[in-house]
Design a protein around this motif. Sequence first.
Motif: not given
Length: 484
Positions: A277-278, A288-291, A318-319
Motif C-alpha cells: 500500500f502506497g 484510478t479506481a475507487r470503492a 490513484d493514477k
Amino acid sequence: MQQSIKEQIDRIKARGAMYVDTRYYPYEESNQLFMLNGNLKDASASRSSGMGVRVLYKGAWGFSASSDMSDLSGLFDRAFDNARVASERVTFPIRLAEKDVVQASFTSPSELDPFEVPLSEKVGFLKEMDEKLNQKGVFLRVGMMNFVRKQILFADSEGSEIEKNLTEVFAELQVSGQDSSGIMQERKFRLAQHGPTRGWESLDRPYFLQNAERIVSELQQVLAADDCPKEDRSVILLPGIMYLQTHETIGHALELDRILGYELAFAGGSFVTLDDFGKLRYGSGKLTARADATLVNSPGSFGYDDDGIPAQNVTLIDKGILVGAITGRQMVEEANARARKQVFKGSGGANRATAFYRVPIERMTNINIDPGSDGSLEDIVAKTEKGIILDGDRSWSIGSNREQFHFGCEIAWLVDDGKVTKVVKNSTYKGATLKFWNSLSAVGNKSTWQVRFVDNCGKGQPNQIMQLGHGVPVCRFDNVRIGE
Ligand SMILES: [Zn+2]
C-alpha cells in the motif's frame, strides 16, 4: 421491539461484552420470474424475518440468529456464550476501529415498488420481450426478473441506530443459438443503471425492446462470424466485460480479509501484501479506481454498512498506485497491528452480510474506474492500429490469488488501422493482472461510462451471495493475447 433490543444489548454489555450489535429484519421479500422460450418456468416469492446478534467478548466474536423473536434473551445469550467459548481459543484478539455514533436512515431510490406491481404485468413484460427475441437463428430465449425488498434495523452498544429500507431490481434477457460448427453462442442484456431510481420504473419498455433487438442482431452476426484470431492485439473492453475485469482483478484482489488470508480455503487469497500500500504500481497512470458506496442508485450503495459505518468513497488505486482496500472495522485494526504501522485509517464501510443469519464480511461496494480523457469509443477505435473490441461475459477463470485471468466474451469486433473491420466469434483474452493493468493505454470519457450491476457475487463460508455495482468506462489495453 427497539426498546427490548436496547435492554438486551445493555444486559449483555453488563455481562462483560466489549461490543454488541444486532441486525433486525422485520421483513425480507423476494420475487423471481424466469421465462424460457415464451413459457413461464418459475414465478416464486418468499418472505422471511429474523435477527442476527454479534457479541465481542475478550477479543472473540460470538454470533447467533433466529427467526423466532419470542425468546430474545435466549438469542442474545447464545451469541454471548459462543463468544465466551471462542475467547478461550482466540489467537489474535479482535479489536474494532473507532467509529462515530449515528442515528440515521437510508432508503433506496425507487419510485414504483415492484412488489405492488401485479404478477400479470410482470409476465406481460417478459412475454413482450420474448416475442421480440423470437427471431431467426435464436434457439433459446430467456427472460429473468429478480426483485428484493427488505428492512434492516441496526443497533449497537455504542449507541448507533440505523434504519435501512432497500429495494433491488435485477433483470436480464438472453439469446442463444448454434453456429455452423455446433457450438452454442450467446448474447445477454442485463439491466444496468438506468436513471436515478431503480424501482419497477427501471424496467423501461422501449429501452428493453431496443436492447432485445440489438442482442438478437449481434447473436446473428456472431453465428455467421469467423473465429477470433490467436495473436496479440490491443483489447478495447466495453462496459459489458470491463465490469468483470474490474470485479475479478481489482475488486476481489483488494478485499482486506482476503489480503490477510481469511478466504484462502474457499474463494482464494490475493497477491497483494500489506507492504504494497502506497507503493505498488498496480496499473498505468491512467488508472484510478475507487470503492464508492456513495454512488446514487446502485446495489453497491446501501447508506450504512453492517458495522454501522456511513457510505464512503475510498480511493483504491490513484493514477496507477495502490493506496486503499475494501475494509471493515475489524480487518483494518488487524492489518495495522500485523504491519506494525497505520496502513489504514478507520473502516472503509464495506462490511456486509447477505442475510440476518450471516455474519458481515468485507464486500465490494461499487468498485469503479474513473472516466478518462481519451474521448469516446469512436475516438479510441480511430487511434487503434491493431485491436479488438470485446463485450459480454461468457466464461471466466481467475488465479486463486487473482494474479492472472482468462475471460471468454460473447462478441468481438476486429479493429485494423483505426477502423472496425468484422465481427468474430469465440473471442477470449488472457493476461497477468499487474502487467495487464499497466498496459492500460486509453480510458474513455464520461460518455463511455456505465454502472453495471452484479447480483451474484459469492464469498465466505458459508457462502454469501452479494449485490453490488461497477461504474466503468471503455478501456484499451495493449499487447494482450487473444483467441486462446
Ligand atoms: Zn465476485
